[in-house]
Write a protein that holds these residues in place. Sequence first.
Motif, PDB file in Angstrom:
ATOM      1  N   GLY A 109       0.807  -1.208   0.000  1.00  0.00           N
ATOM      2  CA  GLY A 109       0.000   0.000   0.000  1.00  0.00           C
ATOM      3  C   GLY A 109       0.843   1.262   0.000  1.00  0.00           C
ATOM      4  O   GLY A 109       0.522   2.237  -0.678  1.00  0.00           O
ATOM      5  N   THR A 110       1.955   1.239   0.744  1.00  0.00           N
ATOM      6  CA  THR A 110       2.856   2.392   0.759  1.00  0.00           C
ATOM      7  C   THR A 110       3.457   2.640  -0.621  1.00  0.00           C
ATOM      8  O   THR A 110       3.613   3.787  -1.052  1.00  0.00           O
ATOM      9  CB  THR A 110       3.973   2.169   1.789  1.00  0.00           C
ATOM     10  N   ALA A 111       3.816   1.571  -1.335  1.00  0.00           N
ATOM     11  CA  ALA A 111       4.356   1.718  -2.691  1.00  0.00           C
ATOM     12  C   ALA A 111       3.324   2.342  -3.632  1.00  0.00           C
ATOM     13  O   ALA A 111       3.667   3.163  -4.495  1.00  0.00           O
ATOM     14  CB  ALA A 111       4.796   0.357  -3.225  1.00  0.00           C
ATOM     15  N   LYS A 112       2.062   1.964  -3.462  1.00  0.00           N
ATOM     16  CA  LYS A 112       1.007   2.541  -4.294  1.00  0.00           C
ATOM     17  C   LYS A 112       0.814   4.015  -3.995  1.00  0.00           C
ATOM     18  O   LYS A 112       0.663   4.842  -4.912  1.00  0.00           O
ATOM     19  CB  LYS A 112      -0.306   1.788  -4.045  1.00  0.00           C
ATOM     20  N   ILE A 113       0.832   4.394  -2.723  1.00  0.00           N
ATOM     21  CA  ILE A 113       0.703   5.809  -2.349  1.00  0.00           C
ATOM     22  C   ILE A 113       1.898   6.605  -2.865  1.00  0.00           C
ATOM     23  O   ILE A 113       1.753   7.741  -3.329  1.00  0.00           O
ATOM     24  CB  ILE A 113       0.562   5.936  -0.818  1.00  0.00           C
ATOM     25  N   THR A 114       3.094   5.996  -2.827  1.00  0.00           N
ATOM     26  CA  THR A 114       4.283   6.662  -3.377  1.00  0.00           C
ATOM     27  C   THR A 114       4.133   6.908  -4.874  1.00  0.00           C
ATOM     28  O   THR A 114       4.538   7.963  -5.390  1.00  0.00           O
ATOM     29  CB  THR A 114       5.530   5.813  -3.107  1.00  0.00           C
ATOM     30  N   GLN A 115       3.526   5.947  -5.582  1.00  0.00           N
ATOM     31  CA  GLN A 115       3.288   6.120  -7.012  1.00  0.00           C
ATOM     32  C   GLN A 115       2.324   7.266  -7.266  1.00  0.00           C
ATOM     33  O   GLN A 115       2.541   8.091  -8.167  1.00  0.00           O
ATOM     34  CB  GLN A 115       2.736   4.827  -7.605  1.00  0.00           C
TER      35      GLN A 115
END
Length: 437
Positions: A109-115
Amino acid sequence: MLTAFARAFKTPDLRKKLLFTLGIVVIYRLGAHIPIPGVDYSNVQTCMDVANSSTGLFGLVNMFSGGALLQITVFALGIMPYITASIILQLLTVVIPRLEALKKEGQAGTAKITQYTRYLTVALAILQGTGLVATARTGALFQGCPVASQIVPDQSIFITITMVITMTAGTCVMMWLGELITDRGIGNGMSILMFISIAATFPSALWAIKQGGSLADGWIEFGTVILVGLVMVGLVVFVEQAQRRIPVQYAKRMIGRRSYGGTSTYIPLKVNQAGVIPVIFASSLLYIPALVAQFAGGDSSWKLWIDDHLTKGNHPIYIVTYFLLIVFFAFFYVAISFNPEEVADNMKKYGGFIPGIRAGRPTAEYLSYVLNRITWPGSLYLGLIALVPTMALVGFGANQNFPFGGTSILIIVGVGLETVKQIESQLQQRNYEGFLR
């Protein structure tokens, strides 16, 4: 401390990380001095010498870009679009359920928010780049400079689009450099680039105070500013490290033949829980009326009132408004970033409780009570630190973003402490004595 640095460089893997980070920093500073196509660099330098633009509307953004904004270079937008995008996504996480669910999913989820943050950064870079080019074309970037309107000689659509694309690409490259430092360097890539941007303006700003001084050829003012800066650094370090530790006890649980829990820990609540974000919010909000007044035509009464009361940093109305906005945003950001009910529910789920406080709703009310009490001194501290540049404006004739100003000193000290702690954590297994003894 120098011995600690020497020991860090003697460690092969950490030495590679430090040298890699220094190489990225050199590339970043080179990009901050490369002008974009379509800009008459000689006219820019003339305006930089004639107009005291650091006291103008774009002073804060220029500080975050390491002086690259007013020189209209490849990295002119600096790291501000990424900072703004990160803050916006963090605020939207509380409002949009989908983002809140992604935040709870862990690393994926953190990777998606970073994207999402990267996409929003590109959009903000295009918007801010267009505004900067439009401001440079009209000559409003350097008020009082006779050649300000000649900074962009060719004002065709093609040149304008090329300038915006170049600055947007520069922001994307900065994001990439920051992520390289995070992955292959010593970590905290974006924070380190912000640190370098602010620190790069220190020598010239300090020397300008010395040249503008009148006591002992300016050395008295220079030494006084250095002394005040050291006192501020000590105060900021003391407050940034201060925290209220709320004890938490976990009950023992029997799962099969094994006993789990029964440990004691604590919830650390920092005095300055909001960090530097309230100062950035307040500064950005105060720039909005000044920006509207700058692009508004004519000499209407409301425009003159804004120019007299909300543009000059030494005006009492500006000082009071700035201070109240910082206090408000400190409480606002703490309220959305720390959820006492969620913390209380997690503690209850795993059998944790605060001694003397019942689990569930009483725990949430107690955490909220403690958080409100420690936020008051934290918000007042932020307001006082942020007002130091205003006092310097009166006492030394410095600009609103002089070296030891509130925003810059908070970021410098915060990033410095965090970086030192990361280096220490990587060397603890080698019986490292540490920087902070």
